[in-house]
Design a protein around this motif. Structure first.
Motif, PDB file in Angstrom:
ATOM      1  N   LEU A 134       0.821  -1.211   0.000  1.00 24.88           N
ATOM      2  CA  LEU A 134       0.000   0.000   0.000  1.00 24.88           C
ATOM      3  C   LEU A 134       0.855   1.261   0.000  1.00 24.88           C
ATOM      4  N   GLN A 136       3.625   1.681  -1.647  1.00 25.96           N
ATOM      5  CA  GLN A 136       3.968   1.918  -3.042  1.00 25.96           C
ATOM      6  C   GLN A 136       2.758   2.414  -3.835  1.00 25.96           C
ATOM      7  N   TYR A 137       1.580   1.907  -3.478  1.00 24.77           N
ATOM      8  CA  TYR A 137       0.375   2.325  -4.196  1.00 24.77           C
ATOM      9  C   TYR A 137       0.014   3.767  -3.848  1.00 24.77           C
ATOM     10  N   SER A 140       1.964   6.557  -5.506  1.00 22.90           N
ATOM     11  CA  SER A 140       1.628   6.885  -6.891  1.00 22.90           C
ATOM     12  C   SER A 140       0.478   7.881  -7.000  1.00 22.90           C
ATOM     13  N   ALA A 168      -7.296   4.415  -3.664  1.00 21.05           N
ATOM     14  CA  ALA A 168      -6.500   3.187  -3.556  1.00 21.05           C
ATOM     15  C   ALA A 168      -7.373   1.944  -3.445  1.00 21.05           C
ATOM     16  N   GLY A 171      -6.020  -1.283  -5.039  1.00 16.90           N
ATOM     17  CA  GLY A 171      -4.935  -1.856  -4.260  1.00 16.90           C
ATOM     18  C   GLY A 171      -5.436  -2.524  -2.991  1.00 16.90           C
ATOM     19  N   SER A 246      -5.759  -2.923 -10.108  1.00 21.49           N
ATOM     20  CA  SER A 246      -4.642  -2.588  -9.219  1.00 21.49           C
ATOM     21  C   SER A 246      -3.303  -2.865  -9.885  1.00 21.49           C
ATOM     22  N   THR A 249      -2.925  -0.257 -13.232  1.00 15.14           N
ATOM     23  CA  THR A 249      -2.757   1.182 -13.003  1.00 15.14           C
ATOM     24  C   THR A 249      -1.573   1.498 -12.108  1.00 15.14           C
ATOM     25  N   THR A 250      -0.843   0.490 -11.639  1.00 14.68           N
ATOM     26  CA  THR A 250       0.287   0.764 -10.761  1.00 14.68           C
ATOM     27  C   THR A 250       1.344   1.576 -11.499  1.00 14.68           C
TER      28      THR A 250
END
Length: 254
Positions: A134, A136-137, A140, A168, A171, A246, A249-250
């Protein structure tokens, strides 16, 4: 990938005499539900399923909450030792879970939680992989959204739950699937911490069923495995769009 799953279900629906023919029967003739009916006669399947569901739901909800809070702190807040603490957390990922069983067992015994389901889901509330995933998500997601909310007088909790987490959601869905699946299929921890039959989970029940069958028909075990696999399969089919989103779109929002 699909063939073993189809073979599992067709074998569970086949009669014992026709289950392991070569070449395999992909469509059982005639199909039967007798194998499924024998499962609760050998093990308390409903009680084990309820225990597994309770543990999986509590573990998933708790892990998502703690991971979101920690990920927001590591991603958005600045405090002394932030990067060092995060590095220590990442180092914990390389520690085998078997090495932690002794200190955790001593802790659970000190808390008088051995042979309770709490001993299974309580240590799993902090998920290091979930925090990393999370973080890292969330990283972004543009920081300009936070700055706009702060100018309007929003607190960090308001930003997290009203701005960050809705964005998020893919994610969170992916992480929820990972955590739920790992908890649902977890055999090691229930086998170590639980001793009462009424508190056993499904993975432990499958092992006891395999021992109870002895030289009996293996199709009953296949039927029990099918009942264990189906909830995870249904869960993935329901949330597959968010799970794929998830991944797709990362790294595209930064």
């Amino acid at each position: 990938m699909i063939a073993p799953l189809v073979w599992l279900i067709t074998t569970a629906l086949a009669e014992p005499i026709n289950a392991f023919q070569l070449p395999p029967q992909w469509i059982p003739r005639p199909p039967t539900l007798q194998n499924f009916q024998q499962v609760p006669e050998l093990i308390p399947f409903a009680q084990m399923a309820w225990n597994s569901l309770q543990i999986a739901v509590l573990t998933t909800a708790g892990a998502l909450l703690t991971s979101a809070l920690a990920a927001y702190a590591f991603s958005r807040l600045r405090f002394p030792g932030r990067d060092q603490i995060f590095s220590v957390l990442l180092a914990a990922l390389v520690v085998p879970v078997q090495l932690t069983v002794v200190p955790i067992f001593i802790m659970m015994r000190w808390l008088h939680l051995v042979d309770t389901t709490v001993a299974i889901w309580l240590p799993a509330l902090v998920n290091v992989f979930g925090i990393f995933f999370l973080r890292q998500y969330i990283a972004s997601i543009p920081r300009e959204l936070d700055e706009a909310a702060i100018m309007d007088g929003a607190s960090h909790f308001w930003i997290l739950f009203r701005v960050i987490l809705p964005l998020a959601r893919p994610g969170l869905t992916a992480l929820g699937i990972f955590v739920f699946e790992a908890s649902w299929n977890n055999f090691f921890w229930p086998y170590i911490f639980l001793s009462s039959p009424e508190k056993m989970t499904l993975p432990v029940g499958l092992v006891s069923l395999q021992g109870a069958m002895g030289g009996g028909p293996a199709v009953v075990l296949f039927a029990a495995i099918t009942l264990v696999v189906l909830p995870i399969l249904v869960l993935f089919l329901i949330f597959q769009r968010s799970f794929i989103a998830s991944i797709a779109t990362t790294g595209l929002r930064a």
